[in-house]
Design an enzyme around this catalytic site. Sequence first.
Site, PDB file in Angstrom:
ATOM      1  N   PRO A 139      -5.867 -17.092 -68.526  1.00 23.95           N
ATOM      2  CA  PRO A 139      -7.197 -17.630 -68.810  1.00 23.95           C
ATOM      3  C   PRO A 139      -7.586 -17.467 -70.285  1.00 23.95           C
ATOM      4  O   PRO A 139      -8.540 -18.077 -70.755  1.00 23.95           O
ATOM      5  CB  PRO A 139      -8.137 -16.826 -67.902  1.00 23.95           C
ATOM      6  CG  PRO A 139      -7.316 -15.841 -67.161  1.00 23.95           C
ATOM      7  CD  PRO A 139      -5.872 -16.045 -67.504  1.00 23.95           C
ATOM      8  N   GLU A 181      -3.896  -7.757 -62.639  1.00 24.01           N
ATOM      9  CA  GLU A 181      -5.035  -7.692 -63.561  1.00 24.01           C
ATOM     10  C   GLU A 181      -4.699  -8.222 -64.950  1.00 24.01           C
ATOM     11  O   GLU A 181      -5.564  -8.578 -65.721  1.00 24.01           O
ATOM     12  CB  GLU A 181      -5.507  -6.240 -63.693  1.00 24.01           C
ATOM     13  CG  GLU A 181      -6.030  -5.665 -62.395  1.00 24.01           C
ATOM     14  CD  GLU A 181      -7.243  -6.417 -61.864  1.00 24.01           C
ATOM     15  OE1 GLU A 181      -8.195  -6.599 -62.645  1.00 24.01           O
ATOM     16  OE2 GLU A 181      -7.224  -6.821 -60.692  1.00 24.01           O
ATOM     17  N   ARG A 209       4.667 -36.292 -63.719  1.00 27.45           N
ATOM     18  CA  ARG A 209       4.294 -37.692 -63.496  1.00 27.45           C
ATOM     19  C   ARG A 209       4.410 -38.546 -64.765  1.00 27.45           C
ATOM     20  O   ARG A 209       4.453 -39.770 -64.694  1.00 27.45           O
ATOM     21  CB  ARG A 209       2.896 -37.816 -62.873  1.00 27.45           C
ATOM     22  CG  ARG A 209       1.776 -37.399 -63.768  1.00 27.45           C
ATOM     23  CD  ARG A 209       0.441 -37.417 -63.033  1.00 27.45           C
ATOM     24  NE  ARG A 209      -0.094 -38.760 -62.832  1.00 27.45           N
ATOM     25  CZ  ARG A 209      -0.706 -39.469 -63.778  1.00 27.45           C
ATOM     26  NH1 ARG A 209      -0.838 -38.978 -64.991  1.00 27.45           N
ATOM     27  NH2 ARG A 209      -1.179 -40.673 -63.512  1.00 27.45           N
ATOM     28  N   ASP A 250      -4.479 -44.138 -67.568  1.00 21.46           N
ATOM     29  CA  ASP A 250      -5.006 -42.871 -67.050  1.00 21.46           C
ATOM     30  C   ASP A 250      -6.362 -42.528 -67.636  1.00 21.46           C
ATOM     31  O   ASP A 250      -6.607 -42.730 -68.815  1.00 21.46           O
ATOM     32  CB  ASP A 250      -4.079 -41.707 -67.459  1.00 21.46           C
ATOM     33  CG  ASP A 250      -2.907 -41.546 -66.513  1.00 21.46           C
ATOM     34  OD1 ASP A 250      -2.924 -42.189 -65.459  1.00 21.46           O
ATOM     35  OD2 ASP A 250      -2.006 -40.775 -66.847  1.00 21.46           O
TER      36      ASP A 250
END
Length: 226
Positions: A86, A113, A150, A164
């Site tokens: 993150p 963690e 893809r 897209d």
Amino acid sequence: MKIDILTLFPHMFDGFLTESIIKRAIEKKLVEINLIDFRKYSTDPHHKVDDYQYGGGSGMVLMIEPIYNCLKEIKTDESKVILMTPQGVTYNQKMAYDLSKEKHLIIICGHYEGFDERIRGLVDMEVSIGDYVLTGGEIPSMIITDSVTRLIDNVIREDSHVFDSFKDNLLDFPVYTKPVDFMGMKVPEVLLSGHHENINKWKQAEALKRTKIRRPDLLERVDKDV
Ligand code: 6GU
């Protein structure tokens, strides 16, 4: 393209790899996806991959050794090593396009963690999929793998991704199929006209209109990112 995913939870990928477009891309050998349980690279007698953190604090921390040993075996000059965290740069379609040109991706899924800070020194980039916290990097690594696969030649028809959402920092224009009239809700006339120039103009205008309303932040970046 080869994608090696380092994970302690390979079964999380079962459905992902055995259904739909990803399954077909693997069968057609357009992509090779390997799940590597890096626990087997632990030199600890109990195959430990995590431990308590120095200085104290809650939660277990991934150790560098198993990941280092694994990379030593699988990494080549053509590899790009990505750490899912993150704290990484936020993933977007431009990054998917760039990664789809690579020959070999190695994606490391964090769990627990956190991971020993020195693992950062082993990777080429750190990637997050957005501002929220997940239990681990497995789902994020599937998101990278899906969005990149893809875009590999011949995985889907090229015209499926030419338009897209986000390709030009624009959202998709609306699309319709049968029936022409559903309970009074009609397909726009222009789409039935057969006039390709007008249809293309309409699509462009609708994409812009929709983006202005829903994602004005994207328009500030038009032509800058992609
Ligand atoms: Cl890459 N990992 C985790 N654990 N949570 C996230 C993420 C990654 N990206 C957004 N949230």
